[in-house]
Design a protein around this motif. Structure first.
Motif, PDB file in Angstrom:
ATOM      1  N   ASN A   1       0.935  -1.405  -0.006  1.00  0.00           N
ATOM      2  CA  ASN A   1       0.037  -0.064  -0.130  1.00  0.00           C
ATOM      3  C   ASN A   1       0.829   1.213   0.087  1.00  0.00           C
ATOM      4  OD1 ASN A   1      -2.389  -1.365   0.154  1.00  0.00           O
ATOM      5  ND2 ASN A   1      -2.127  -1.956   2.234  1.00  0.00           N
ATOM      6  N   SER A   2       1.846   1.426  -0.762  1.00  0.00           N
ATOM      7  CA  SER A   2       2.968   2.293  -0.768  1.00  0.00           C
ATOM      8  C   SER A   2       3.351   2.829  -2.192  1.00  0.00           C
ATOM      9  CB  SER A   2       3.967   2.059  -0.036  1.00  0.00           C
ATOM     10  OG  SER A   2       4.842   0.939  -0.571  1.00  0.00           O
ATOM     11  N   CYS A   3       3.596   4.213  -2.453  1.00  0.00           N
ATOM     12  CA  CYS A   3       3.984   4.761  -3.511  1.00  0.00           C
ATOM     13  C   CYS A   3       5.059   5.828  -3.496  1.00  0.00           C
ATOM     14  CB  CYS A   3       2.795   5.141  -4.381  1.00  0.00           C
ATOM     15  SG  CYS A   3       1.979   6.554  -3.519  1.00  0.00           S
ATOM     16  N   VAL A   4       5.461   6.373  -4.427  1.00  0.00           N
ATOM     17  CA  VAL A   4       6.336   7.446  -4.393  1.00  0.00           C
ATOM     18  C   VAL A   4       5.491   8.616  -5.051  1.00  0.00           C
ATOM     19  CG1 VAL A   4       8.236   8.763  -5.010  1.00  0.00           C
ATOM     20  CG2 VAL A   4       8.496   6.639  -4.255  1.00  0.00           C
ATOM     21  N   MET A   5       5.214   9.717  -4.811  1.00  0.00           N
ATOM     22  CA  MET A   5       4.311  10.546  -5.523  1.00  0.00           C
ATOM     23  C   MET A   5       4.981  12.158  -5.337  1.00  0.00           C
ATOM     24  SD  MET A   5       1.075  11.736  -2.739  1.00  0.00           S
ATOM     25  CE  MET A   5       1.688  12.686  -1.199  1.00  0.00           C
ATOM     26  N   ARG A   6       4.574  12.778  -6.659  1.00  0.00           N
ATOM     27  CA  ARG A   6       5.209  14.271  -6.686  1.00  0.00           C
ATOM     28  C   ARG A   6       3.682  15.051  -6.807  1.00  0.00           C
ATOM     29  NH1 ARG A   6       8.713  15.229 -11.636  1.00  0.00           N
ATOM     30  NH2 ARG A   6       6.684  14.594 -12.607  1.00  0.00           N
ATOM     31  N   TYR A   7       3.807  16.187  -5.808  1.00  0.00           N
ATOM     32  CA  TYR A   7       3.059  16.931  -5.841  1.00  0.00           C
ATOM     33  C   TYR A   7       3.396  18.406  -5.828  1.00  0.00           C
ATOM     34  CZ  TYR A   7       2.891  17.312  -0.730  1.00  0.00           C
ATOM     35  OH  TYR A   7       3.311  17.554   0.684  1.00  0.00           O
ATOM     36  N   THR A   8       2.638  19.333  -6.061  1.00  0.00           N
ATOM     37  CA  THR A   8       2.952  20.826  -6.148  1.00  0.00           C
ATOM     38  C   THR A   8       1.797  21.392  -5.359  1.00  0.00           C
ATOM     39  OG1 THR A   8       1.945  21.194  -8.412  1.00  0.00           O
ATOM     40  CG2 THR A   8       4.052  20.507  -8.291  1.00  0.00           C
ATOM     41  N   THR A   9       2.334  22.781  -4.858  1.00  0.00           N
ATOM     42  CA  THR A   9       1.279  23.422  -4.164  1.00  0.00           C
ATOM     43  C   THR A   9       1.357  25.010  -4.705  1.00  0.00           C
ATOM     44  OG1 THR A   9       2.954  23.851  -2.586  1.00  0.00           O
ATOM     45  CG2 THR A   9       1.549  22.142  -2.044  1.00  0.00           C
ATOM     46  N   ALA A  10       0.121  25.643  -4.364  1.00  0.00           N
ATOM     47  CA  ALA A  10      -0.077  27.113  -4.809  1.00  0.00           C
ATOM     48  C   ALA A  10       0.733  28.002  -4.153  1.00  0.00           C
ATOM     49  CB  ALA A  10      -1.436  27.060  -4.903  1.00  0.00           C
ATOM     50  N   GLY A  11       0.734  29.237  -4.349  1.00  0.00           N
ATOM     51  CA  GLY A  11       1.740  30.040  -3.731  1.00  0.00           C
ATOM     52  C   GLY A  11       0.762  30.504  -2.732  1.00  0.00           C
ATOM     53  N   GLN A  12       1.353  30.956  -1.588  1.00  0.00           N
ATOM     54  CA  GLN A  12       0.408  31.290  -0.236  1.00  0.00           C
ATOM     55  C   GLN A  12       0.863  32.749   0.106  1.00  0.00           C
ATOM     56  OE1 GLN A  12       0.102  28.020   2.758  1.00  0.00           O
ATOM     57  NE2 GLN A  12       1.592  27.170   1.614  1.00  0.00           N
ATOM     58  N   LEU A  13      -0.076  33.385   1.014  1.00  0.00           N
ATOM     59  CA  LEU A  13       0.029  34.465   1.751  1.00  0.00           C
ATOM     60  C   LEU A  13       0.430  35.563   0.553  1.00  0.00           C
ATOM     61  CD1 LEU A  13       2.173  33.747   4.909  1.00  0.00           C
ATOM     62  CD2 LEU A  13      -0.353  34.088   4.570  1.00  0.00           C
ATOM     63  N   TRP A  14      -0.382  35.643  -0.332  1.00  0.00           N
ATOM     64  CA  TRP A  14      -0.184  36.666  -1.481  1.00  0.00           C
ATOM     65  C   TRP A  14       1.240  36.434  -2.192  1.00  0.00           C
ATOM     66  CZ3 TRP A  14      -1.703  38.322   3.244  1.00  0.00           C
ATOM     67  CH2 TRP A  14      -3.138  38.495   3.406  1.00  0.00           C
ATOM     68  N   ASP A  15       1.542  35.041  -2.357  1.00  0.00           N
ATOM     69  CA  ASP A  15       2.861  34.410  -2.910  1.00  0.00           C
ATOM     70  C   ASP A  15       4.230  34.951  -2.219  1.00  0.00           C
ATOM     71  OD1 ASP A  15       1.912  32.962  -4.910  1.00  0.00           O
ATOM     72  OD2 ASP A  15       1.454  34.542  -6.416  1.00  0.00           O
ATOM     73  N   LEU A  16       4.033  35.275  -1.048  1.00  0.00           N
ATOM     74  CA  LEU A  16       5.133  35.653  -0.134  1.00  0.00           C
ATOM     75  C   LEU A  16       6.082  34.117  -0.389  1.00  0.00           C
ATOM     76  CD1 LEU A  16       7.164  37.086   2.026  1.00  0.00           C
ATOM     77  CD2 LEU A  16       5.136  36.453   3.724  1.00  0.00           C
ATOM     78  N   ILE A  17       5.013  33.085  -0.146  1.00  0.00           N
ATOM     79  CA  ILE A  17       5.584  31.809  -0.194  1.00  0.00           C
ATOM     80  C   ILE A  17       5.230  31.201  -1.791  1.00  0.00           C
ATOM     81  CG2 ILE A  17       4.951  29.463   0.698  1.00  0.00           C
ATOM     82  CD1 ILE A  17       4.497  30.496   3.361  1.00  0.00           C
ATOM     83  N   SER A  18       6.127  31.146  -2.550  1.00  0.00           N
ATOM     84  CA  SER A  18       6.007  30.613  -3.714  1.00  0.00           C
ATOM     85  C   SER A  18       5.533  29.176  -4.022  1.00  0.00           C
ATOM     86  CB  SER A  18       7.244  30.953  -4.638  1.00  0.00           C
ATOM     87  OG  SER A  18       8.093  30.151  -4.022  1.00  0.00           O
ATOM     88  N   PRO A  19       4.975  28.869  -5.300  1.00  0.00           N
ATOM     89  CA  PRO A  19       4.761  27.403  -5.120  1.00  0.00           C
ATOM     90  C   PRO A  19       5.780  26.426  -5.154  1.00  0.00           C
ATOM     91  CG  PRO A  19       3.869  28.711  -7.250  1.00  0.00           C
ATOM     92  CD  PRO A  19       4.571  29.805  -6.291  1.00  0.00           C
ATOM     93  N   ARG A  20       5.492  25.345  -4.495  1.00  0.00           N
ATOM     94  CA  ARG A  20       6.235  24.319  -3.980  1.00  0.00           C
ATOM     95  C   ARG A  20       6.201  22.823  -4.595  1.00  0.00           C
ATOM     96  NH1 ARG A  20       8.651  28.396  -2.053  1.00  0.00           N
ATOM     97  NH2 ARG A  20       9.754  28.331  -0.268  1.00  0.00           N
ATOM     98  N   GLU A  21       7.280  22.110  -4.625  1.00  0.00           N
ATOM     99  CA  GLU A  21       7.102  20.793  -5.216  1.00  0.00           C
ATOM    100  C   GLU A  21       7.619  19.873  -4.134  1.00  0.00           C
ATOM    101  OE1 GLU A  21       8.944  18.654  -9.075  1.00  0.00           O
ATOM    102  OE2 GLU A  21      10.340  19.341  -7.849  1.00  0.00           O
ATOM    103  N   PHE A  22       6.838  18.698  -3.910  1.00  0.00           N
ATOM    104  CA  PHE A  22       7.405  17.581  -2.954  1.00  0.00           C
ATOM    105  C   PHE A  22       7.515  16.267  -3.651  1.00  0.00           C
ATOM    106  CE2 PHE A  22       5.358  21.102  -0.635  1.00  0.00           C
ATOM    107  CZ  PHE A  22       6.120  21.380   0.445  1.00  0.00           C
ATOM    108  N   ILE A  23       8.136  15.407  -3.365  1.00  0.00           N
ATOM    109  CA  ILE A  23       8.565  14.225  -3.696  1.00  0.00           C
ATOM    110  C   ILE A  23       8.248  13.325  -2.463  1.00  0.00           C
ATOM    111  CG2 ILE A  23       9.667  12.407  -5.017  1.00  0.00           C
ATOM    112  CD1 ILE A  23       8.956  14.579  -6.641  1.00  0.00           C
ATOM    113  N   ASP A  24       7.316  12.712  -2.222  1.00  0.00           N
ATOM    114  CA  ASP A  24       6.970  11.911  -0.867  1.00  0.00           C
ATOM    115  C   ASP A  24       6.738  10.357  -1.080  1.00  0.00           C
ATOM    116  OD1 ASP A  24       7.034  14.416   0.190  1.00  0.00           O
ATOM    117  OD2 ASP A  24       4.976  14.160   1.086  1.00  0.00           O
ATOM    118  N   PHE A  25       7.375   9.639  -0.262  1.00  0.00           N
ATOM    119  CA  PHE A  25       6.952   8.182  -0.208  1.00  0.00           C
ATOM    120  C   PHE A  25       5.683   8.245   0.694  1.00  0.00           C
ATOM    121  CE2 PHE A  25       7.011   4.505   2.527  1.00  0.00           C
ATOM    122  CZ  PHE A  25       7.078   3.426   1.731  1.00  0.00           C
TER     123      PHE A  25
END
Length: 208
Positions: free
Chosen positions: A95-119
């Motif tokens: 029941n496991s995998c490796v996934m890649r996901y991206t997130t939107a910018g936050q706080l008026w893009d003070l935090i820019s979009p991010r990418e994560f590679i997670d088990f």
């Protein structure tokens, strides 16, 4: 992580780390944000120079439906407002995998979009389920995203004893967003993100 030597051992270590977090005494936590139906606490992380967050609330649905909406799969991208893409890079055993996901910018893009590679790993826990994850090394990088890092994190979901059609959902999140971001901005974003997560999840489950 493209070639994992021992999935069972890696999964077991991750699960046991989350169970340790789940057993941390109440007095070690400090409330970061509280709404009518969700509470978020935090404590200094032992993994990095940031916080381990704990979120908890009751969700009106059965365990399997809730976890199916949280773990990697067809539902998550439909309702999670922070997530902008999700791809399963590698299916693994147990029941496991490796996934890649991206997130939107936050706080008026003070935090820019991010990418994560997670088990990601989902396993039985008491009468319910635990869906947990941790970031892993992955050679392919996309220059348009800052690569963030999730230290061990996960969601425990167990049915309420007096009403099995409701579940107690408890999450542990410790995300290193990396990049040049004031820690106060990260703290503000994390607490709000977690309370929004519950609200968006509840709305998605009502539509099913």
């Amino acid at each position: 992580m493209e070639d994992v030597p021992d999935i069972a051992s890696f999964s077991s270590k991750l699960k046991n780390t989350l169970i340790l977090y789940h057993n941390i005494e109440d007095e070690k936590w400090r409330v970061a944000k509280k709404t009518r139906d969700v509470t978020v606490w935090r404590k200094p992380s032992e993994e990095f120079n940031g916080y381990l967050y704990k979120a908890q609330g009751v969700v009106d649905d059965v365990v399997n439906a809730i976890i199916d909406h949280i773990r990697p799969g067809p539902f998550r991208l439909d309702w999670d407002r922070l997530m902008t893409s999700l791809d399963i890079l590698k299916h693994l055993e147990e029941n496991s995998c490796v996934m890649r996901y991206t997130t939107a910018g936050q706080l008026w893009d003070l935090i820019s979009p991010r990418e994560f590679i997670d088990f990601s790993y989902t396993v039985d826990y008491k009468e319910g389920l635990l869906s947990c994850g941790v970031s892993v090394d992955w050679s392919e990088k996309r220059p348009e995203f800052v690569r963030g890092f999730n230290h061990p994190c996960g969601w425990f979901c167990v049915p309420l004893k007096d009403n099995p059609n409701q579940s107690l959902l408890t999450g542990y999140i410790q995300t290193d967003l990396r990049g040049m971001i004031p820690q106060s901005a990260v703290d503000t974003a994390m607490a709000s993100t977690l309370t929004n997560f519950y609200g968006d999840l509840r709305k998605a489950l009502q539509k099913v």
